[in-house]
Scaffold this motif. Structure first.
Motif, PDB file in Angstrom:
ATOM      1  N   LEU A 430      11.288   4.424   4.141  1.00 34.90           N
ATOM      2  CA  LEU A 430       9.742   3.957   4.398  1.00 34.90           C
ATOM      3  C   LEU A 430       9.325   3.627   3.063  1.00 34.90           C
ATOM      4  N   ASP A 431       9.484   4.249   2.032  1.00 42.55           N
ATOM      5  CA  ASP A 431       8.987   3.897   0.769  1.00 42.55           C
ATOM      6  C   ASP A 431       9.231   2.451   0.295  1.00 42.55           C
ATOM      7  N   GLY A 432      10.390   2.244   0.553  1.00 44.87           N
ATOM      8  CA  GLY A 432      10.850   0.675   0.158  1.00 44.87           C
ATOM      9  C   GLY A 432      10.367  -0.220   0.905  1.00 44.87           C
ATOM     10  N   TYR A 433      10.234   0.037   2.452  1.00 41.84           N
ATOM     11  CA  TYR A 433       9.439  -0.938   3.374  1.00 41.84           C
ATOM     12  C   TYR A 433       8.218  -1.277   2.772  1.00 41.84           C
ATOM     13  N   TYR A 434       7.428   0.277   2.654  1.00 42.70           N
ATOM     14  CA  TYR A 434       6.092   0.053   2.305  1.00 42.70           C
ATOM     15  C   TYR A 434       5.811  -0.623   1.151  1.00 42.70           C
ATOM     16  N   ASP A 435       6.604  -0.541   0.128  1.00 44.38           N
ATOM     17  CA  ASP A 435       6.500  -1.077  -1.188  1.00 44.38           C
ATOM     18  C   ASP A 435       6.587  -2.601  -0.905  1.00 44.38           C
ATOM     19  N   GLU A 436       7.291  -3.138  -0.220  1.00 46.45           N
ATOM     20  CA  GLU A 436       7.647  -4.556   0.053  1.00 46.45           C
ATOM     21  C   GLU A 436       6.401  -5.387   0.745  1.00 46.45           C
ATOM     22  N   MET A 437       5.768  -4.528   1.504  1.00 47.60           N
ATOM     23  CA  MET A 437       4.616  -5.047   2.315  1.00 47.60           C
ATOM     24  C   MET A 437       3.606  -4.984   1.281  1.00 47.60           C
ATOM     25  N   VAL A 438       3.444  -4.106   0.325  1.00 47.31           N
ATOM     26  CA  VAL A 438       2.316  -3.852  -0.465  1.00 47.31           C
ATOM     27  C   VAL A 438       2.576  -5.212  -1.668  1.00 47.31           C
ATOM     28  N   SER A 439       3.734  -5.377  -1.877  1.00 44.59           N
ATOM     29  CA  SER A 439       3.929  -6.424  -2.831  1.00 44.59           C
ATOM     30  C   SER A 439       3.594  -7.803  -2.446  1.00 44.59           C
ATOM     31  N   MET A 440       3.877  -8.005  -1.089  1.00 44.28           N
ATOM     32  CA  MET A 440       3.363  -9.336  -0.574  1.00 44.28           C
ATOM     33  C   MET A 440       1.959  -9.364  -0.419  1.00 44.28           C
ATOM     34  N   ILE A 441       1.305  -8.470  -0.014  1.00 39.13           N
ATOM     35  CA  ILE A 441      -0.384  -8.383   0.014  1.00 39.13           C
ATOM     36  C   ILE A 441      -0.773  -8.600  -1.112  1.00 39.13           C
ATOM     37  N   ALA A 442      -0.331  -8.267  -2.431  1.00 39.53           N
ATOM     38  CA  ALA A 442      -0.713  -8.098  -3.620  1.00 39.53           C
ATOM     39  C   ALA A 442      -0.622  -9.752  -4.346  1.00 39.53           C
ATOM     40  N   LEU A 443       0.046 -10.418  -3.697  1.00 42.86           N
ATOM     41  CA  LEU A 443       0.054 -12.009  -4.091  1.00 42.86           C
ATOM     42  C   LEU A 443      -1.292 -12.676  -3.700  1.00 42.86           C
ATOM     43  N   ARG A 444      -2.273 -12.137  -2.773  1.00 38.28           N
ATOM     44  CA  ARG A 444      -3.364 -12.707  -2.457  1.00 38.28           C
ATOM     45  C   ARG A 444      -4.511 -12.216  -3.617  1.00 38.28           C
ATOM     46  N   GLY A 445      -4.789 -12.957  -4.288  1.00 34.25           N
ATOM     47  CA  GLY A 445      -5.873 -12.717  -5.351  1.00 34.25           C
ATOM     48  C   GLY A 445      -5.345 -11.988  -6.334  1.00 34.25           C
ATOM     49  N   LYS A 446      -4.029 -11.906  -6.689  1.00 32.68           N
ATOM     50  CA  LYS A 446      -3.375 -11.269  -7.448  1.00 32.68           C
ATOM     51  C   LYS A 446      -3.884  -9.715  -7.807  1.00 32.68           C
ATOM     52  N   LYS A 447      -4.085  -8.953  -6.653  1.00 33.02           N
ATOM     53  CA  LYS A 447      -4.452  -7.499  -6.889  1.00 33.02           C
ATOM     54  C   LYS A 447      -3.246  -6.514  -7.303  1.00 33.02           C
ATOM     55  N   THR A 448      -3.869  -5.505  -7.716  1.00 29.40           N
ATOM     56  CA  THR A 448      -2.898  -4.567  -7.982  1.00 29.40           C
ATOM     57  C   THR A 448      -2.463  -3.759  -7.027  1.00 29.40           C
ATOM     58  N   GLU A 449      -1.073  -3.059  -6.997  1.00 24.01           N
ATOM     59  CA  GLU A 449      -0.582  -2.253  -5.789  1.00 24.01           C
ATOM     60  C   GLU A 449      -1.741  -1.218  -5.486  1.00 24.01           C
ATOM     61  N   ASP A 450      -2.162  -0.730  -6.347  1.00 25.07           N
ATOM     62  CA  ASP A 450      -3.334   0.605  -6.232  1.00 25.07           C
ATOM     63  C   ASP A 450      -4.476  -0.039  -5.169  1.00 25.07           C
ATOM     64  N   GLU A 451      -4.939  -1.334  -5.404  1.00 26.35           N
ATOM     65  CA  GLU A 451      -5.911  -1.898  -4.869  1.00 26.35           C
ATOM     66  C   GLU A 451      -5.466  -2.165  -3.400  1.00 26.35           C
ATOM     67  N   VAL A 452      -4.249  -2.716  -3.193  1.00 27.76           N
ATOM     68  CA  VAL A 452      -3.564  -3.091  -1.850  1.00 27.76           C
ATOM     69  C   VAL A 452      -3.554  -1.664  -1.315  1.00 27.76           C
ATOM     70  N   LYS A 453      -3.036  -0.660  -1.730  1.00 31.11           N
ATOM     71  CA  LYS A 453      -2.758   0.677  -0.900  1.00 31.11           C
ATOM     72  C   LYS A 453      -4.149   1.302  -0.410  1.00 31.11           C
ATOM     73  N   LYS A 454      -5.247   0.970  -1.362  1.00 27.31           N
ATOM     74  CA  LYS A 454      -6.629   1.449  -1.025  1.00 27.31           C
ATOM     75  C   LYS A 454      -6.819   0.404   0.293  1.00 27.31           C
ATOM     76  N   LEU A 455      -6.647  -0.705   0.334  1.00 26.91           N
ATOM     77  CA  LEU A 455      -6.984  -1.651   1.318  1.00 26.91           C
ATOM     78  C   LEU A 455      -6.398  -1.190   2.809  1.00 26.91           C
ATOM     79  N   ILE A 456      -5.182  -0.901   2.566  1.00 28.32           N
ATOM     80  CA  ILE A 456      -4.404  -0.546   3.593  1.00 28.32           C
ATOM     81  C   ILE A 456      -5.005   1.039   4.468  1.00 28.32           C
ATOM     82  N   ASP A 457      -5.202   1.921   3.308  1.00 27.09           N
ATOM     83  CA  ASP A 457      -5.852   3.262   3.746  1.00 27.09           C
ATOM     84  C   ASP A 457      -7.119   3.196   4.519  1.00 27.09           C
ATOM     85  N   GLU A 458      -7.908   2.136   4.345  1.00 29.68           N
ATOM     86  CA  GLU A 458      -9.256   1.908   4.723  1.00 29.68           C
ATOM     87  C   GLU A 458      -9.110   1.262   6.190  1.00 29.68           C
ATOM     88  N   GLY A 459      -8.000   0.808   6.504  1.00 27.57           N
ATOM     89  CA  GLY A 459      -7.619   0.004   7.738  1.00 27.57           C
ATOM     90  C   GLY A 459      -7.329   0.861   9.009  1.00 27.57           C
TER      91      GLY A 459
END
Length: 807
Positions: A430-459
């Motif tokens: 699941l870590d591998g799955y999660y990392d792939e999703m995070v990397s896809m979302i990070a392409l929007r606005g060139k976000k960092t992985e930490d920024e994306v994970k914060k967005l996910i945790d707030e959802g």
């Protein structure tokens, strides 16, 4: 059609053209437009003739300029009808059909001609058209085959000019010979030119009658109009023809193309499939057209990229459901679409699921959301039921013969909770799955992985304004505002529902492309016959691989796998057939393209291929073996049923569910499990060029993402179906485009029925699990799964399925 060819070859030398309008100035080797109905019906099969046409004869005499002599054409494509009126006293009718033959670039046709209402006394016409190269065309027509005045016409056309090594289709020369009154006449020479788009000049000279003609035509998109002037041997104008054609296809046009900023409205929704379901039922071939296959999606995106009229794609509420690997495959195709500067825009009422948002974030230039919408972005979770306590209460016992503690396919039946080994393995996966999703979302606005994970945790974002404030979407608008918003943001963009316009074909020969085979391995593996899109039968799959292997025209094989395994025996049969592709006079490479899953038996059949391609999130590995045995002794005690068994042979009732196994019997099965496991390991080691110790270290039932598997040597390259084709082309040293042929080839059926829904109930067994809440489905699915393998006790089976369902 083959009979037509032989009849043509026999009768053409004895064949006359119908009375009425004179078509002799039209070459039987070049005429493939609406006039093919009368000139050469075989050309109907070429594909340019569809549409409506009108042809009017006129005379040089000004007092009788437009005589009542005309023809009407109605062509559906391969089938055509022509009505000719001659001075209101005679009517001629022609019904024609043309088609393509098995011999490349050969077409044959047949027509029936009759006068007035005397249908029974008509005459037959047979014809051929052969275009072996873009610079050569040959035509042959035989007329009035069953009358005394038979005639024939043979034509040759060439395109003599080459530009940069390619045939220039703007200048064509033709020469036709007509056989009439038992004599061959002098030739009719022709010239056709289109030096400027949409403006055609040409002419012909009849050496027999010493007459000539000149013509001019203009093309307006799908409308063509032209005039032909005929002159006698004294060079005086005698008569002519004018015509108009509304074609199904677009012509080259002399009008300057307007700048177009079209955005295609891609209505991509629902589940993305590997294959459409199909089943042969007596004389009927039943094919489900429901949903889109991944190959259809990729081909559509490729076509949109290559279409100069399309500058962008619009997805409206385009929530789809599929494996994470398919999301990645679609993402890569859409990023390739954007590489030419084209745009992608999303409008959602609601964004249903993590990966629907991740895909939009990775490729979308803008994401719009309904003001009342929501975004279900919250991360992944996995819940497994464990039934041992329930089964103990009922008096049911499953014995789980697993090769290793990570081979957990039977754990839900034999454990009360998740084991530490299972928890460790699933968390890492699941870590591998999660990392792939995070990397896809990070392409929007060139976000960092930490920024994306914060967005996910707030959802999840159940209030649209919160999604806007977090930068999840760009703007909140209603759908009726979307088109105006698109115009303002993207240079007066226009949404269109059609992106493909059929073009009039100017080349003559079909390009000869190298052929590769595509074989789909979808579903669980079992012995016997498989069902396309649902299950992998060892007999069906081995036969398909063998057919592709023995076909000399096939350069290589793509094996597209989406399977969690199944029968160990069936997997070995399929693997053997793949291994045979490396030997013999028709040896050819096999490249595996892993889709959402290629685990356990699914990986077993992949391991002997030349190369393995997987998406970063493809569920891979699960190299291990399980066997399940059932003991119902306590259940029968509870319900007061007593069994008595007679046997001859110490182990005659091995596996009898009415009693508990002895220690000796369990040892027999465990030894078998271990032997099958090491066969699996050796198979992988041999196929991957590893030692069995190296394979064993990463096997033992563990599952990996495709990215993790590549780091471990189980996968060669990351990518999807298109990447696999490129890898195969490299192996066989092909630089050009290839023709992908799907195996097994569909069996011919007298009737083909396409259904917009799933196959009808009598053609399929609806899984009982589909009617249950998803929390209970896995319980029933594993029970249903166990019924597929009959008496086979040893399985290469992966218990987990990771897909994102549409919300």
């Amino acid at each position: 059609m083959k009979k037509i060819i032989w009849l043509s070859l026999i009768l053409i030398p004895f064949c006359l053209f119908s009375q009425g309008i004179d078509y002799s100035q039209f070459s039987v080797a070049t005429t493939d437009n609406f006039l093919a109905t009368k000139v050469n019906p075989a050309a109907l099969g070429f594909g340019n003739s569809g549409g409506l046409g009108y042809l009017q004869h006129f005379e040089a005499d000004a007092s009788n300029y437009f005589v009542n002599k005309y023809a009407l054409f109605a062509n559906t494509g391969k089938l055509a009808y022509c009505f000719e009126n001659i001075q209101n006293t005679m009517n001629f009718h022609t019904l024609a059909i043309g088609g393509k033959e098995t011999l490349k670039n050969l077409y044959s046709g047949i027509s029936y001609n009759w006068e007035n209402s005397d249908f029974k006394r008509g005459d037959w016409q047979l014809s051929l058209l052969y275009r072996p190269f873009d610079f050569v065309s040959l035509g042959a027509v035989g007329n009035d085959l069953f009358s005394e005045n038979i005639s024939s016409k043979l034509g040759l056309a060439i395109r003599p000019i080459f530009v940069k090594g390619k045939v220039w289709d703007r200048v064509t020369l033709s020469c036709d010979f007509q056989y009439e009154d038992k004599n061959w006449q002098k030739p009719i020479l022709g010239l056709e030119t289109e030096l400027v788009n949409g403006i055609q000049f040409g002419g012909s000279y009849n050496a027999e009658s010493e007459t000539f003609s000149a013509n001019i035509s203009l093309n307006f998109s799908k409308i063509k109009s032209g005039t032909i002037f005929s002159f006698d041997k004294d060079k005086k104008f005698s008569n002519g023809l004018c015509y108009a054609n509304i074609s199904k296809k677009s012509f080259r046009n002399f009008r300057k193309k307007k700048k177009q900023n079209n955005f295609y409205n891609y209505k991509l929704k629902g589940t993305i499939l590997e294959q459409k379901q199909s089943q042969k039922f007596g004389p009927f071939q039943i094919i489900s057209t429901k949903g889109n296959t991944i190959s259809q999606v990729l081909e559509t995106i490729k076509s949109l990229k290559e279409n100069d009229k399309i500058k962008g794609i619009v997805f409206k509420s385009g929530n789809i459901g599929c494996s994470l690997a398919k999301y990645e495959e679609i993402k890569d195709a859409l990023l390739d679409f954007k590489s030419d500067g084209k745009k992608i825009v999303y409008y959602f009422d609601n964004i249903g699921g993590n990966m629907n948002y991740a895909l939009a974030a990775a490729v979308g230039d803008k994401i719009y959301l309904n003001p009342s919408g929501l975004v279900l972005l919250s991360g992944f979770s996995l819940s497994n039921p464990y039934l041992k306590s329930l089964l103990d209460t009922l008096g049911i016992e499953f014995i789980n013969f697993q090769s290793h503690e990570y081979k957990t396919a039977g754990n839900m039946l034999t454990e009360t909770e998740m084991t530490e080994a299972e928890r460790e393995m699933l968390n890492y996966f699941l870590d591998g799955y999660y990392d792939e999703m995070v990397s896809m979302i990070a392409l929007r606005g060139k976000k960092t992985e930490d920024e994306v994970k914060k967005l996910i945790d707030e959802g999840p974002y159940l209030i649209a304004e919160n999604a806007l404030e977090a930068g999840i979407v760009d703007e909140l608008i209603y759908e009726d505002e979307f088109e105006d918003k698109l115009k303002n943001e993207f240079d007066d963009a226009k949404i269109v529902d059609k992106y493909w316009t059929s073009e009039f074909r100017y080349d003559w020969s079909d390009e000869t492309k190298p052929k590769i085979a595509m074989i789909y391995a979808t579903g669980n593996i079992h012995s016997g016959e498989g069902l396309p899109g649902k299950s992998i039968g060892s007999k069906t799959m081995a036969k398909a691989i063998k057919s592709a292997r023995e076909d000399k025209s096939i350069k290589g094989i793509i094996l597209r796998i989406d399977s969690g395994g199944g029968s160990a025996f069936a997997s070995d049969i399929i693997s053997r057939e793949i291994a045979l592709c490396d030997t013999g006079k028709n040896a050819k490479p096999v490249v595996v393209s892993m889709s959402g899953m290629a685990a356990s038996g699914g990986y077993y059949i992949a391991s002997k291929s030349d190369k393995i391609v997987a998406e970063p999130s493809t569920l891979t590995g699960s190299i291990g073996v399980i066997g399940l045995a059932l003991n119902l002794e306590k259940l029968y005690d509870k319900i007061h049923i007593n069994w008595e068994t007679l046997k001859k042979g110490k182990h005659a009732d091995l596996g009898n569910p009415t009693r508990k196994m002895t220690g000796e019997e369990e040892e027999i099965i465990r030894n078998s499990i271990e032997d099958w496991y090491w066969d699996f390991v050796n198979n992988v080691a041999d196929g991957r060029g590893m030692t069995k110790e190296e394979v064993h270290k990463i096997a033992q039932g563990r599952i990996w993402t495709g990215k993790q598997a590549m780091e471990l040597g189980l996968v060669d390259t990351l990518g999807g179906m298109n990447t696999a084709i490129d890898v195969l082309k490299d192996l066989v040293k092909i630089d050009e485009d290839v023709n992908v042929v799907v195996y097994p080839k569909r069996k011919p059926a007298f009737f083909t029925i396409k259904m917009k829904d799933d196959l009808p109930p009598f053609m399929r067994a609806k899984p009982m699990s589909k009617t249950l809440p998803k929390e209970f489905r896995s319980i029933v699915e594993i029970i249903e799964e166990s019924t597929k393998y009959g008496d086979e006790k040893i399985l290469y089976l992966m218990p987990y399925k990771f897909t994102e369902e549409m919300k």
